[in-house]
Design a protein around this motif. Structure first.
Motif, PDB file in Angstrom:
ATOM      1  N   LEU A 130     -17.067  20.727   0.850  1.00 62.62           N
ATOM      2  CA  LEU A 130     -17.008  20.738   2.296  1.00 62.62           C
ATOM      3  C   LEU A 130     -17.178  19.491   3.109  1.00 62.62           C
ATOM      4  CD1 LEU A 130     -18.653  24.338   3.052  1.00 62.62           C
ATOM      5  CD2 LEU A 130     -16.284  23.608   3.465  1.00 62.62           C
ATOM      6  N   ASN A 131     -17.930  18.552   2.536  1.00 61.98           N
ATOM      7  CA  ASN A 131     -18.285  17.220   2.929  1.00 61.98           C
ATOM      8  C   ASN A 131     -17.532  15.987   2.458  1.00 61.98           C
ATOM      9  OD1 ASN A 131     -20.662  17.433   5.269  1.00 61.98           O
ATOM     10  ND2 ASN A 131     -20.854  19.112   3.579  1.00 61.98           N
ATOM     11  N   THR A 132     -16.621  16.093   1.443  1.00 58.26           N
ATOM     12  CA  THR A 132     -15.752  15.132   0.980  1.00 58.26           C
ATOM     13  C   THR A 132     -14.430  15.639   0.734  1.00 58.26           C
ATOM     14  OG1 THR A 132     -16.171  15.702  -1.265  1.00 58.26           O
ATOM     15  CG2 THR A 132     -17.708  14.162  -0.255  1.00 58.26           C
ATOM     16  N   GLY A 133     -13.915  16.966   0.757  1.00 56.98           N
ATOM     17  CA  GLY A 133     -12.728  17.349   0.765  1.00 56.98           C
ATOM     18  C   GLY A 133     -12.062  17.210  -0.770  1.00 56.98           C
ATOM     19  N   ILE A 134     -12.876  16.615  -1.754  1.00 53.45           N
ATOM     20  CA  ILE A 134     -12.307  16.500  -3.216  1.00 53.45           C
ATOM     21  C   ILE A 134     -11.743  17.975  -3.817  1.00 53.45           C
ATOM     22  CG2 ILE A 134     -14.047  14.719  -3.678  1.00 53.45           C
ATOM     23  CD1 ILE A 134     -15.427  16.562  -5.384  1.00 53.45           C
ATOM     24  N   ARG A 135     -10.726  17.701  -4.495  1.00 55.60           N
ATOM     25  CA  ARG A 135     -10.147  19.055  -5.307  1.00 55.60           C
ATOM     26  C   ARG A 135     -10.990  19.471  -6.077  1.00 55.60           C
ATOM     27  NH1 ARG A 135      -6.560  14.752  -5.097  1.00 55.60           N
ATOM     28  NH2 ARG A 135      -4.550  15.142  -4.009  1.00 55.60           N
ATOM     29  N   VAL A 136     -10.993  20.842  -6.443  1.00 58.00           N
ATOM     30  CA  VAL A 136     -12.003  21.494  -7.299  1.00 58.00           C
ATOM     31  C   VAL A 136     -11.951  20.935  -8.665  1.00 58.00           C
ATOM     32  CG1 VAL A 136     -10.096  23.375  -7.942  1.00 58.00           C
ATOM     33  CG2 VAL A 136     -12.753  23.902  -8.322  1.00 58.00           C
ATOM     34  N   SER A 137     -10.671  20.381  -9.041  1.00 59.18           N
ATOM     35  CA  SER A 137     -10.567  19.949 -10.362  1.00 59.18           C
ATOM     36  C   SER A 137     -11.247  18.604 -10.652  1.00 59.18           C
ATOM     37  CB  SER A 137      -9.069  19.568 -10.921  1.00 59.18           C
ATOM     38  OG  SER A 137      -8.380  18.926  -9.769  1.00 59.18           O
ATOM     39  N   GLU A 138     -11.466  17.867  -9.350  1.00 58.10           N
ATOM     40  CA  GLU A 138     -12.128  16.428  -9.287  1.00 58.10           C
ATOM     41  C   GLU A 138     -13.654  16.865  -9.168  1.00 58.10           C
ATOM     42  OE1 GLU A 138      -8.623  14.578  -6.742  1.00 58.10           O
ATOM     43  OE2 GLU A 138     -10.570  15.108  -5.675  1.00 58.10           O
ATOM     44  N   CYS A 139     -13.996  17.918  -8.705  1.00 59.06           N
ATOM     45  CA  CYS A 139     -15.447  18.408  -8.650  1.00 59.06           C
ATOM     46  C   CYS A 139     -16.002  18.787  -9.988  1.00 59.06           C
ATOM     47  CB  CYS A 139     -15.580  19.456  -7.742  1.00 59.06           C
ATOM     48  SG  CYS A 139     -17.132  20.234  -7.671  1.00 59.06           S
ATOM     49  N   VAL A 140     -15.653  19.425 -10.726  1.00 61.53           N
ATOM     50  CA  VAL A 140     -15.889  20.039 -12.031  1.00 61.53           C
ATOM     51  C   VAL A 140     -15.870  18.918 -13.011  1.00 61.53           C
ATOM     52  CG1 VAL A 140     -15.118  22.406 -11.670  1.00 61.53           C
ATOM     53  CG2 VAL A 140     -13.593  20.776 -12.923  1.00 61.53           C
ATOM     54  N   LEU A 188     -10.183  32.932   1.263  1.00 56.91           N
ATOM     55  CA  LEU A 188     -10.533  31.602   0.970  1.00 56.91           C
ATOM     56  C   LEU A 188     -10.604  31.263  -0.657  1.00 56.91           C
ATOM     57  CD1 LEU A 188     -13.263  31.431   3.702  1.00 56.91           C
ATOM     58  CD2 LEU A 188     -11.013  30.186   3.869  1.00 56.91           C
ATOM     59  N   THR A 189     -10.079  29.941  -0.739  1.00 55.25           N
ATOM     60  CA  THR A 189     -10.232  29.305  -2.240  1.00 55.25           C
ATOM     61  C   THR A 189     -10.942  27.867  -2.118  1.00 55.25           C
ATOM     62  OG1 THR A 189      -8.035  28.351  -1.859  1.00 55.25           O
ATOM     63  CG2 THR A 189      -7.964  30.522  -2.719  1.00 55.25           C
ATOM     64  N   PRO A 190     -11.353  27.054  -3.082  1.00 53.74           N
ATOM     65  CA  PRO A 190     -11.572  25.944  -3.238  1.00 53.74           C
ATOM     66  C   PRO A 190     -10.767  25.162  -2.328  1.00 53.74           C
ATOM     67  CG  PRO A 190     -12.196  26.674  -5.329  1.00 53.74           C
ATOM     68  CD  PRO A 190     -10.999  27.932  -4.666  1.00 53.74           C
ATOM     69  N   HIS A 191      -9.316  25.323  -2.353  1.00 51.11           N
ATOM     70  CA  HIS A 191      -8.480  24.314  -1.706  1.00 51.11           C
ATOM     71  C   HIS A 191      -8.505  24.520  -0.053  1.00 51.11           C
ATOM     72  CE1 HIS A 191      -5.143  21.573  -1.834  1.00 51.11           C
ATOM     73  NE2 HIS A 191      -4.627  22.246  -0.736  1.00 51.11           N
ATOM     74  N   LYS A 192      -9.105  25.732   0.163  1.00 49.19           N
ATOM     75  CA  LYS A 192      -9.300  25.898   1.478  1.00 49.19           C
ATOM     76  C   LYS A 192     -10.539  25.330   2.215  1.00 49.19           C
ATOM     77  CE  LYS A 192      -5.718  28.627   1.722  1.00 49.19           C
ATOM     78  NZ  LYS A 192      -5.516  28.500   0.343  1.00 49.19           N
ATOM     79  N   MET A 193     -11.541  25.011   1.216  1.00 51.60           N
ATOM     80  CA  MET A 193     -12.563  24.202   1.556  1.00 51.60           C
ATOM     81  C   MET A 193     -12.050  22.805   1.912  1.00 51.60           C
ATOM     82  SD  MET A 193     -15.128  26.195   0.767  1.00 51.60           S
ATOM     83  CE  MET A 193     -14.128  27.403   1.313  1.00 51.60           C
ATOM     84  N   ARG A 194     -10.981  22.136   1.159  1.00 53.58           N
ATOM     85  CA  ARG A 194     -10.381  20.913   1.375  1.00 53.58           C
ATOM     86  C   ARG A 194      -9.616  20.869   2.716  1.00 53.58           C
ATOM     87  NH1 ARG A 194      -8.528  16.644  -1.608  1.00 53.58           N
ATOM     88  NH2 ARG A 194      -6.121  16.269  -1.458  1.00 53.58           N
ATOM     89  N   SER A 195      -9.067  21.976   3.034  1.00 51.97           N
ATOM     90  CA  SER A 195      -8.222  22.091   4.351  1.00 51.97           C
ATOM     91  C   SER A 195      -9.095  22.034   5.271  1.00 51.97           C
ATOM     92  CB  SER A 195      -7.473  23.289   4.325  1.00 51.97           C
ATOM     93  OG  SER A 195      -6.555  23.167   3.545  1.00 51.97           O
ATOM     94  N   THR A 196     -10.413  22.676   5.248  1.00 57.10           N
ATOM     95  CA  THR A 196     -11.400  22.633   6.391  1.00 57.10           C
ATOM     96  C   THR A 196     -12.124  21.440   6.743  1.00 57.10           C
ATOM     97  OG1 THR A 196     -12.017  25.117   5.684  1.00 57.10           O
ATOM     98  CG2 THR A 196     -13.657  23.724   6.855  1.00 57.10           C
ATOM     99  N   TYR A 197     -12.032  20.623   5.551  1.00 55.73           N
ATOM    100  CA  TYR A 197     -12.857  19.427   5.677  1.00 55.73           C
ATOM    101  C   TYR A 197     -11.900  18.554   6.315  1.00 55.73           C
ATOM    102  CZ  TYR A 197     -14.270  14.500   4.579  1.00 55.73           C
ATOM    103  OH  TYR A 197     -14.937  13.316   4.937  1.00 55.73           O
ATOM    104  N   GLY A 198     -10.529  18.489   5.906  1.00 53.24           N
ATOM    105  CA  GLY A 198      -9.459  17.767   6.478  1.00 53.24           C
ATOM    106  C   GLY A 198      -9.361  17.814   8.089  1.00 53.24           C
ATOM    107  N   THR A 199      -9.327  19.070   8.216  1.00 55.83           N
ATOM    108  CA  THR A 199      -9.315  19.555   9.510  1.00 55.83           C
ATOM    109  C   THR A 199     -10.335  18.939  10.641  1.00 55.83           C
ATOM    110  OG1 THR A 199      -7.982  21.534   9.097  1.00 55.83           O
ATOM    111  CG2 THR A 199      -9.031  21.762  11.201  1.00 55.83           C
ATOM    112  N   ALA A 200     -11.458  19.256   9.840  1.00 53.16           N
ATOM    113  CA  ALA A 200     -12.734  18.741  10.822  1.00 53.16           C
ATOM    114  C   ALA A 200     -12.872  17.125  11.139  1.00 53.16           C
ATOM    115  CB  ALA A 200     -14.167  19.129  10.172  1.00 53.16           C
ATOM    116  N   LEU A 201     -12.479  16.429   9.895  1.00 47.80           N
ATOM    117  CA  LEU A 201     -12.190  14.993  10.046  1.00 47.80           C
ATOM    118  C   LEU A 201     -11.105  14.701  10.767  1.00 47.80           C
ATOM    119  CD1 LEU A 201     -13.475  12.573   8.803  1.00 47.80           C
ATOM    120  CD2 LEU A 201     -11.752  12.600   6.855  1.00 47.80           C
TER     121      LEU A 201
END
Length: 354
Positions: A196-206, A293-306
């Motif tokens: 939620l604070n970097t917007g990385i993809r779930v594949s990048e996270c793991v 919600l999915t991990p990709h929606k975490m990415r969308s949430t961060y991008g929107t906030a930024l």
């Protein structure tokens, strides 16, 4: 570090192995096309193209009257492809949409469009390099574009509710499930905080290793989609969550002190993409029940906030790792509209005295 990590090498080799397995099912004349794609595209894209070509050849084997019913797709002669017409390609599209024969399936518009893209690319390549003379996809019907869906994202209140749920294990589950959650509270908090604070993809996270992090500079190295590495920076919330997890909880999940993976499962091995997807489903179902919600929606949430905070679409594109800024603009067009609506309510010259 990133690109040289054992995890990413193994991941690439496993995809390459899968590609070779799929190639073995296809006629030999398909390999030049896939070899060309392998030089210009990501390995996952080439694997998808191989799957799509197999679907196309299965359609030919099942529906084309010239071929024997028992003919293997590997043995379909090249001459058959030159004899196809645009009607055959249109029939293939109907086959993709719904088939209750030997290869049962149902595809939506997006899935059909993706498979048609592979077949069109295949025919273009084969004609360009004189394997074939006829390209029946040129006259085939073009799929109508699927209507755009609203980008699902969370607002600030929903993010805070979600994080409170994760941190406090505040979910309505059995005692056994709560006990399991408590064993990984710091890990789950670190994962959600990072996403939620970097917007990385779930594949990048793991794929992150513990030595990818530099806490002196609050930075980490991530292997982006496509295999290139990038240094990203994180805020204090991420730093605290990751440090707490590494110090207090990760040691309890370790089976081997030489383990490099940052995020570990209860099985004491690197956490998988599927496991993170399940985590997100579990927590968001309780915290934000109205949204799927999915991990990709975490990415969308961060991008929107930024983007809300900066108004800088290029900055958002760079941080999210989008190679094409149009990809970013497409996702955040709704905010552009919001800006225009807000602008219409402003009286910049103080002329409105009503």
């Amino acid at each position: 570090m990133g690109a040289d990590s054992e995890y990413n090498r193994k991941l690439y080799l496993s995809r390459l192995e899968k590609l070779h397995e799929l190639e073995a099912e296809l006629p030999g004349y398909c390999l030049s096309f896939l070899d060309d794609k392998e030089l210009t595209s990501q390995i996952n894209t080439v694997v998808s193209y191989a799957y799509d070509l197999i679907t196309f050849f299965k359609f030919l084997a099942e529906k084309n009257p010239i071929l024997n019913d028992n003919e293997k797709i590997k043995d379909i002669p090249l001459e058959i492809l030159d004899q196809l017409t645009f009607e055959d390609i249109n029939e293939f599209q109907r086959f993709l949409q719904f088939n209750n024969g030997e290869n049962k399936h149902v595809n939506k518009e997006k899935g059909i469009a993706r498979r048609m893209s592979a077949v069109r690319g295949f025919y273009e390549f084969m004609c360009l390099h004189h394997y074939l003379k006829n390209n029946p996809t040129l006259g085939a019907a073009k799929r109508k574009k699927a209507p755009k869906k609203d980008i699902i994202r969370m607002n600030s209140d929903e993010v805070n509710t979600l994080m409170d749920t994760v941190i406090n294990t505040n979910i309505k589950v059995s005692d056994r499930q709560r006990a399991l959650c408590e064993k990984t509270t710091l890990r789950d908090t670190a994962i959600f905080t990072l996403l939620l604070n970097t917007g990385i993809r779930v594949s990048e996270c793991v794929g992150l290793d513990i030595d990818d992090f530099n806490f002196d500079e609050n930075s980490f190295t991530v292997v982006r989609k496509g295999g290139n590495t990038q240094i990203l920076y994180f805020n204090r919330a991420v730093a605290e969550a990751i440090k707490d997890y590494i110090e207090f909880e990760r040691p309890t999940l370790l089976a081997d002190s030489k383990e490099k993976a940052l995020f570990l499962s209860l099985r004491k091995s690197r956490i998988t993409v599927r496991s993170v997807q399940i985590l997100v489903q579990k927590y968001t179902r309780m915290a934000v029940p109205g949204k799927k919600l999915t991990p990709h929606k975490m990415r969308s949430t961060y991008g929107t906030a930024l983007y809300r905070e900066t108004g800088d679409i290029r900055l958002v594109a760079d941080v999210l790792g989008h190679k094409d800024i149009n990809t970013t603009a497409k996702h955040y067009a709704a905010i552009e509209d919001e800006h225009r609506r807000r602008a219409a309510t402003i009286d910049p010259y103080g002329t409105d005295k009503s």
